[in-house]
Structure formats: structure tokens, C-alpha cells
Design an enzyme around this catalytic site. Structure first.
Site, PDB file in Angstrom:
ATOM      1  N   CYS A  45     -12.811   0.376   8.060  1.00  0.00           N
ATOM      2  CA  CYS A  45     -12.027  -0.226   7.183  1.00  0.00           C
ATOM      3  C   CYS A  45     -12.215   0.860   6.624  1.00  0.00           C
ATOM      4  O   CYS A  45     -13.147   0.907   5.459  1.00  0.00           O
ATOM      5  CB  CYS A  45     -12.675  -1.534   6.597  1.00  0.00           C
ATOM      6  SG  CYS A  45     -12.735  -2.882   8.530  1.00  0.00           S
ATOM      7  N   SER A  46     -10.537   0.904   5.771  1.00  0.00           N
ATOM      8  CA  SER A  46     -10.800   1.110   4.257  1.00  0.00           C
ATOM      9  C   SER A  46     -11.462   0.876   2.533  1.00  0.00           C
ATOM     10  O   SER A  46     -10.954  -0.558   3.541  1.00  0.00           O
ATOM     11  CB  SER A  46      -9.626   1.994   3.582  1.00  0.00           C
ATOM     12  OG  SER A  46      -8.476   0.962   3.554  1.00  0.00           O
TER      13      SER A  46
ATOM     14  N   ILE B  29     -12.876  -1.514  -0.425  1.00  0.00           N
ATOM     15  CA  ILE B  29     -11.848  -1.909  -1.880  1.00  0.00           C
ATOM     16  C   ILE B  29     -12.274  -0.456  -2.881  1.00  0.00           C
ATOM     17  O   ILE B  29     -13.248  -0.168  -3.081  1.00  0.00           O
ATOM     18  CB  ILE B  29     -12.929  -3.129  -1.694  1.00  0.00           C
ATOM     19  CG1 ILE B  29     -11.950  -4.317  -1.276  1.00  0.00           C
ATOM     20  CG2 ILE B  29     -11.875  -4.112  -3.545  1.00  0.00           C
ATOM     21  CD1 ILE B  29     -12.666  -5.721  -0.909  1.00  0.00           C
TER      22      ILE B  29
ATOM     23  N   LYS C  42      -9.879   6.380   4.782  1.00  0.00           N
ATOM     24  CA  LYS C  42     -11.583   5.910   4.781  1.00  0.00           C
ATOM     25  C   LYS C  42     -12.847   6.374   3.712  1.00  0.00           C
ATOM     26  O   LYS C  42     -13.829   5.532   3.541  1.00  0.00           O
ATOM     27  CB  LYS C  42     -11.945   6.617   5.732  1.00  0.00           C
ATOM     28  CG  LYS C  42     -13.658   5.637   6.571  1.00  0.00           C
ATOM     29  CD  LYS C  42     -13.157   4.216   6.953  1.00  0.00           C
ATOM     30  CE  LYS C  42     -13.922   4.137   6.864  1.00  0.00           C
ATOM     31  NZ  LYS C  42     -15.183   4.042   5.678  1.00  0.00           N
TER      32      LYS C  42
ATOM     33  N   CYS D 267       1.048  -1.134  -0.274  1.00  0.00           N
ATOM     34  CA  CYS D 267       0.334   0.049   0.341  1.00  0.00           C
ATOM     35  C   CYS D 267       0.743   1.350   0.535  1.00  0.00           C
ATOM     36  O   CYS D 267       0.324   2.356  -0.155  1.00  0.00           O
ATOM     37  CB  CYS D 267      -0.977  -0.032   1.177  1.00  0.00           C
ATOM     38  SG  CYS D 267      -2.101  -1.418   1.022  1.00  0.00           S
TER      39      CYS D 267
ATOM     40  N   HIS E 261      -9.187   3.347  -1.474  1.00  0.00           N
ATOM     41  CA  HIS E 261      -8.548   2.967  -1.146  1.00  0.00           C
ATOM     42  C   HIS E 261      -7.826   2.146  -1.993  1.00  0.00           C
ATOM     43  O   HIS E 261      -7.051   1.118  -2.200  1.00  0.00           O
ATOM     44  CB  HIS E 261      -7.864   2.323   0.652  1.00  0.00           C
ATOM     45  CG  HIS E 261      -6.571   1.748   0.281  1.00  0.00           C
ATOM     46  ND1 HIS E 261      -5.249   2.634  -0.008  1.00  0.00           N
ATOM     47  CD2 HIS E 261      -5.351   1.220   1.423  1.00  0.00           C
ATOM     48  CE1 HIS E 261      -4.142   2.059   0.665  1.00  0.00           C
ATOM     49  NE2 HIS E 261      -4.500   0.982   1.503  1.00  0.00           N
TER      50      HIS E 261
HETATM   51  N1  COA Z   1     -16.540   1.921   4.089  1.00  0.00           N
HETATM   52  C1  COA Z   1     -17.706   2.392   4.055  1.00  0.00           C
HETATM   53  N2  COA Z   1     -18.430   1.514   3.816  1.00  0.00           N
HETATM   54  C2  COA Z   1     -18.726   0.653   2.515  1.00  0.00           C
HETATM   55  C3  COA Z   1     -16.966   0.235   3.494  1.00  0.00           C
HETATM   56  C4  COA Z   1     -15.920   0.479   3.832  1.00  0.00           C
HETATM   57  N3  COA Z   1     -14.798   0.032   4.308  1.00  0.00           N
HETATM   58  N4  COA Z   1     -16.967  -1.709   2.437  1.00  0.00           N
HETATM   59  C5  COA Z   1     -17.994  -1.987   1.591  1.00  0.00           C
HETATM   60  N5  COA Z   1     -18.855  -0.745   2.199  1.00  0.00           N
HETATM   61  C6  COA Z   1     -20.595  -0.619   1.619  1.00  0.00           C
HETATM   62  C7  COA Z   1     -20.376  -0.937   0.301  1.00  0.00           C
HETATM   63  O1  COA Z   1     -20.701   0.034  -0.318  1.00  0.00           O
HETATM   64  C8  COA Z   1     -21.622  -1.566   0.542  1.00  0.00           C
HETATM   65  O2  COA Z   1     -22.820  -0.395   0.329  1.00  0.00           O
HETATM   66  P1  COA Z   1     -24.228  -0.536  -0.709  1.00  0.00           P
HETATM   67  O3  COA Z   1     -25.042  -1.893   0.023  1.00  0.00           O
HETATM   68  O4  COA Z   1     -24.965   0.692   0.337  1.00  0.00           O
HETATM   69  O5  COA Z   1     -23.866  -1.052  -2.047  1.00  0.00           O
HETATM   70  C9  COA Z   1     -22.048  -1.901   1.706  1.00  0.00           C
HETATM   71  O6  COA Z   1     -21.077  -1.626   2.664  1.00  0.00           O
HETATM   72  C10 COA Z   1     -21.874  -3.753   1.847  1.00  0.00           C
HETATM   73  O7  COA Z   1     -20.688  -3.744   1.015  1.00  0.00           O
HETATM   74  P2  COA Z   1     -19.856  -5.041   0.047  1.00  0.00           P
HETATM   75  O8  COA Z   1     -18.652  -4.605  -0.945  1.00  0.00           O
HETATM   76  O9  COA Z   1     -20.610  -6.394   0.801  1.00  0.00           O
HETATM   77  O10 COA Z   1     -18.843  -5.398   1.356  1.00  0.00           O
HETATM   78  P3  COA Z   1     -17.545  -6.330   1.516  1.00  0.00           P
HETATM   79  O11 COA Z   1     -18.149  -7.509   2.996  1.00  0.00           O
HETATM   80  O12 COA Z   1     -17.560  -7.134   0.681  1.00  0.00           O
HETATM   81  O13 COA Z   1     -16.504  -5.728   2.541  1.00  0.00           O
HETATM   82  C11 COA Z   1     -14.801  -5.503   3.571  1.00  0.00           C
HETATM   83  C12 COA Z   1     -16.177  -4.624   3.446  1.00  0.00           C
HETATM   84  C13 COA Z   1     -14.236  -3.820   5.080  1.00  0.00           C
HETATM   85  C14 COA Z   1     -14.716  -6.004   4.263  1.00  0.00           C
HETATM   86  C15 COA Z   1     -13.541  -4.579   2.795  1.00  0.00           C
HETATM   87  O14 COA Z   1     -14.293  -3.331   2.542  1.00  0.00           O
HETATM   88  C16 COA Z   1     -11.993  -4.512   2.661  1.00  0.00           C
HETATM   89  O15 COA Z   1     -11.434  -5.757   3.409  1.00  0.00           O
HETATM   90  N6  COA Z   1     -11.652  -3.676   3.531  1.00  0.00           N
HETATM   91  C17 COA Z   1     -10.004  -3.621   3.594  1.00  0.00           C
HETATM   92  C18 COA Z   1      -9.190  -3.351   2.630  1.00  0.00           C
HETATM   93  C19 COA Z   1      -7.481  -3.153   2.866  1.00  0.00           C
HETATM   94  O16 COA Z   1      -7.352  -4.155   3.876  1.00  0.00           O
HETATM   95  N7  COA Z   1      -7.062  -2.907   2.550  1.00  0.00           N
HETATM   96  C20 COA Z   1      -6.041  -2.416   2.961  1.00  0.00           C
HETATM   97  C21 COA Z   1      -5.749  -1.942   3.541  1.00  0.00           C
HETATM   98  S1  COA Z   1      -4.022  -2.669   4.930  1.00  0.00           S
END
Ligand code: COA
Length: 381
Positions: free
Chosen positions: A208-209, A211, A321, A85, A325
Site C-alpha cells: 500500500c502507498s 498516508i 509507494k 488522487c 502519497h
Molecule cells: N508503507 C510502508 N510503511 C508503512 C505504510 C506503508 N503504506 N503505512 C504505515 N507504514 C509504517 C509506519 O511508518 C509505521 O512504522 P513505525 O512503526 O516504524 O513508525 C508502521 O508501518 C505502522 O504504521 P501505522 O500508521 O500504524 O499503519 P496503519 O495500519 O495505520 O496504516 C495502511 C497502514 C496501509 C492501512 C495505510 O497506510 C493506508 O490506508 N494506506 C492506503 C492509503 C490509500 O488508500 N490511499 C489512496 C490510494 S487510492
């Protein structure tokens, strides 16, 4: 700095879901904007540096340096940088090294990531390339899991409450509302954060940030001048696995890169007006503020109780956030945001902190804004 390096052009795509664009199109959009803003033509670019982490695992695409060079009419030399990252800031650091050495006079740096076509499980597995395959992956960890461990330990050591931690994402989402390039532009209360779906205890969805897809590009030059001079570029590393560290509630690579950046720029911490720091998870923002020396250990969350009380700003763009990201684009987008903030405020110093993995790689940049020194790189945006 051995030679004055200026940021002379900048552009980015909105961060979020780009169903109809791949790596090439995202880079093309950001690069076009950066060239349009610059006082030189595409033909003046001596070299291209591309930041990308996940091309092979999510898009079956490596060799992205040459793809970026082909977006320019003269196919200049190009290379790719991968540091998880932190790839974006490490690409900036690499470019500045080339410029300081005199090997190049004008360099295009573009960071790109295409993540949303893959399932969340696939993305989580690909991102684990930034962790230690033997120690972390085999323990069943993901990045939310790794930062969940960090948050648990931090809460135990410093008594941070769930309600206080929720302030971080709430404030970053509030700032993102004003950023047209941000993935999320709606208000989120700290109550919403505390009640969002549990991802990796104690971290919830809104800690969480997300995808994201996106690209960000800057043109750096020692030949052409602008109002934005790079005052420091510093890189530090630490063990990749948290298991090898004496503490997991403070990151040595941030402390070291910050110390070196202040020394290189001859700027005092109190002179920094705008910060963009790496809030991949809410707890990271708290720890970063402490490791950068703006707060004592255990006190980083104080900023989020009343941001307006401080003379410096933190993640006014919305941070990772609120903005999203797309991992390798983030460090370059932070640089663009901090320059825009300096231009808007008329103030003098901005700082970016971009890390990879659990801060195994950390880059800190300091930018000096001298309005009288040259044209703004944002005049067309
Ligand atoms: N912040 C705010 N909203 C989020 C979000 C986030 N991080 N991730 C998803 N959403 C929202 C989506 O837009 C969706 O909204 P909608 O229903 O209105 O369309 C809803 O939440 C569900 O999204 P979904 O794609 O099903 O979430 P998910 O469970 O597949 O993924 C996380 C959520 C947190 C697991 C994923 O965003 C993640 O893995 N984040 C971390 C990424 C990471 O590790 N980056 C590297 C950092 S070192």
C-alpha cells in the site's frame, strides 16, 4: 498542443509527516521553491490552480484556491481542482488549457494534502469519497479493499504469485532510497513485503502507498521558455464503481488517455525514456504498465524482475509507494520527478500517469526535454 507550454519552475516539500505544518505552510514551502527556480517573478503569475482532495474532511478547510493566491503579493485569480488522487494531474491539465487558450501566460499549479493528523480510519473513510458512495461504500469497501479485489482477480486470471507481486514494492522502495523527498528511504526486501501485516487480502501493508502530508508546485508558461516542454496532456474517465465495468484487471481510462497522449505528442511509445506511474497499490503498477502498452496483459510484473534490462525507467523516484502519497500533490510531484530524470539522463521524453479512485479518472502527460531550448527549471535545487 495549440501553443508551446513550458515547465519553468518547480518545487516540493518532502513527503511524509509534517507535524508542525498545515495546508497553507506546505503550499508556501513548495510555491517558494518553484518561484525561486523560475526565470520570472511571483508578479508574473496570472492565475493559480490548486489541487486538493481532502481539505474539508481532514482539515475543515475548503476555499483553498484563495488561500494559495494569498501566498503571492498580488493575489491573482485562483481556483481549486478536485479529482480524487488524480487532482494534481487534472490541475495541470486545467492550467495547460488556460495557457493554450491565451487566457493566461504564466500559471502556478500547486497540489497539497494534509493527511497525517487524522486517524487511519478517518483517512480511509475520507478517501472513500473517491469511490461510488451507493455501490462501493455501502458494500463496506475501503481503497485497500477495492484494490484487494483487483489483485485477487488478477492473480486468478494471470497466475501472478504473491512472491512476484512483492517485487513491485521492493523495487520502488529501493529507488526511493536515493530520493531526498521520499517518505521511506530504507530498503525493503520482497520477503519483507510478503510477510508484512495483512491489510486487505491479498494486499499487505507494504503493498500500500502510505498516508502522507506534502505539497508540490510547478510554474507553467507560454511566455517564458525552458528545456521542458509539455508535449501532451490527456484526460479520460470511466465508471466510478468497479461493479459497472466489464473487467477489473485492466483500466480503460489509462488505455484511452495513453492512446490520445501519444497521438497528441506525435511520440511513439518506444521513445519514452522515463515513466512515473500511479502505484497506489503494488497491483496498480503492474496493471498500469500493461494498460500503457509497455507489456502484454499478464506480463507487467516482468519489469520488476530485472528493471535494468529495459531502456525505459519506471518510478525511479520511488513512486507513491516509496515517496508517499499526499493524494492531490502526487500528480504534480510525478511531473517534477520525470523532468528531473530527463535532465539527469539527457534523454528526451518522459511520461506521467496519475489516476483517481480505481482509475475512474486518468491523466497522462508527456514531456519533451530539449536541452538547447531554454534554461533548466531545476538550476536552484
Ligand atoms: N508503507 C510502508 N510503511 C508503512 C505504510 C506503508 N503504506 N503505512 C504505515 N507504514 C509504517 C509506519 O511508518 C509505521 O512504522 P513505525 O512503526 O516504524 O513508525 C508502521 O508501518 C505502522 O504504521 P501505522 O500508521 O500504524 O499503519 P496503519 O495500519 O495505520 O496504516 C495502511 C497502514 C496501509 C492501512 C495505510 O497506510 C493506508 O490506508 N494506506 C492506503 C492509503 C490509500 O488508500 N490511499 C489512496 C490510494 S487510492
Amino acid at each position: 498542443m495549440q501553443r508551446d507550454t513550458f515547465l519553468i519552475g518547480a518545487g516540493q516539500t518532502p513527503f511524509g509527516e509534517h507535524w508542525n505544518k498545515g495546508i497553507r505552510e506546505l503550499m508556501d514551502d513548495a510555491v517558494d521553491k518553484a518561484i525561486e527556480a523560475a526565470p520570472c517573478s511571483a508578479l508574473d503569475i496570472d492565475c493559480v490552480i490548486v489541487a486538493n482532495m481532502l481539505g474539508e474532511s481532514l482539515s475543515n478547510q475548503a476555499h483553498i484556491g484563495a488561500i494559495a493566491a494569498a501566498l503571492l503579493p498580488h493575489h491573482p485569480p485562483a481556483l481549486r481542482v478536485e479529482s480524487a488522487c488524480a487532482s494534481g494531474a487534472v490541475a495541470l491539465h486545467t492550467a495547460i488549457g488556460l495557457l493554450e487558450s491565451g487566457r493566461a501566460e504564466t500559471v502556478l499549479v500547486v497540489g497539497v494534502e494534509k493527511m497525517t493528523d487524522a486517524s487511519t480510519d478517518h483517512v480511509a473513510a475520507a478517501l472513500m469519497g473517491a469511490a461510488d458512495a451507493e455501490r462501493d461504500l455501502s458494500a463496506g469497501l475501503t481503497f485497500p479493499g477495492i484494490f484487494g479485489l483487483v489483485a485477487t482477480r488478477y492473480m486468478y486470471e494471470h497466475g501472478l504469485s504473491r512472491e512476484d507481486l512483492s517485487l513491485v514494492s521492493s523495487i520502488h522502495h529501493q529507488f526511493a532510497k536515493e530520493n531526498p523527498y521520499a517518505q521511506f528511504r530504507s530498503a525493503v526486501s520482497s520477503h519483507d513485503v510478503s510477510k508484512s501485516t495483512l491489510v486487505a487480502d491479498p494486499l499487505r501493508l507494504l503493498d500500500c502507498s502510505p498516508i502522507s502530508d506534502g505539497a508540490a508546485a510547478v510554474i507553467l508558461s507560454t511566455k517564458h521558455k525552458s528545456s521542458m516542454r509539455i508535449a501532451a496532456t490527456q484526460l479520460a474517465t470511466d465508471s466510478v464503481s468497479l461493479a459497472d465495468r466489464p473487467t477489473i484487471t485492466s483500466f480503460a481510462a489509462t488505455r484511452e488517455a495513453m492512446h490520445s497522449a501519444l497521438a497528441e505528442s506525435d511520440v511513439r511509445r518506444e521513445q519514452i525514456d522515463h515513466l512515473e506511474l500511479h502505484d497506489c497499490f503494488s497491483i496498480a503498477a503492474v496493471i498500469n504498465l500493461e494498460d500503457l502498452g509497455f507489456f502484454e496483459p499478464g506480463k507487467g510484473v516482468d519489469y520488476y524482475r530485472n528493471p535494468e534490462a529495459y531502456e525505459f525507467t519506471v518510478n525511479r523516484s520511488g513512486g507513491l509507494k516509496g515517496c508517499g502519497h499526499p493524494v492531490a500533490a502526487t500528480g504534480i510531484k510525478q511531473m517534477i520527478d520525470v523532468c528531473k530524470q530527463l535532465e539527469r539522463s539527457g534523454k528526451h521524453y518522459g511520461l506521467t500517469q496519475n489516476f483517481g479512485g480505481a482509475c475512474a479518472t486518468c491523466a497522462v502527460h508527456i514531456v519533451e526535454h530539449r536541452a538547447a531550448a531554454g534554461a533548466s527549471p531545476f538550476s536552484t535545487q
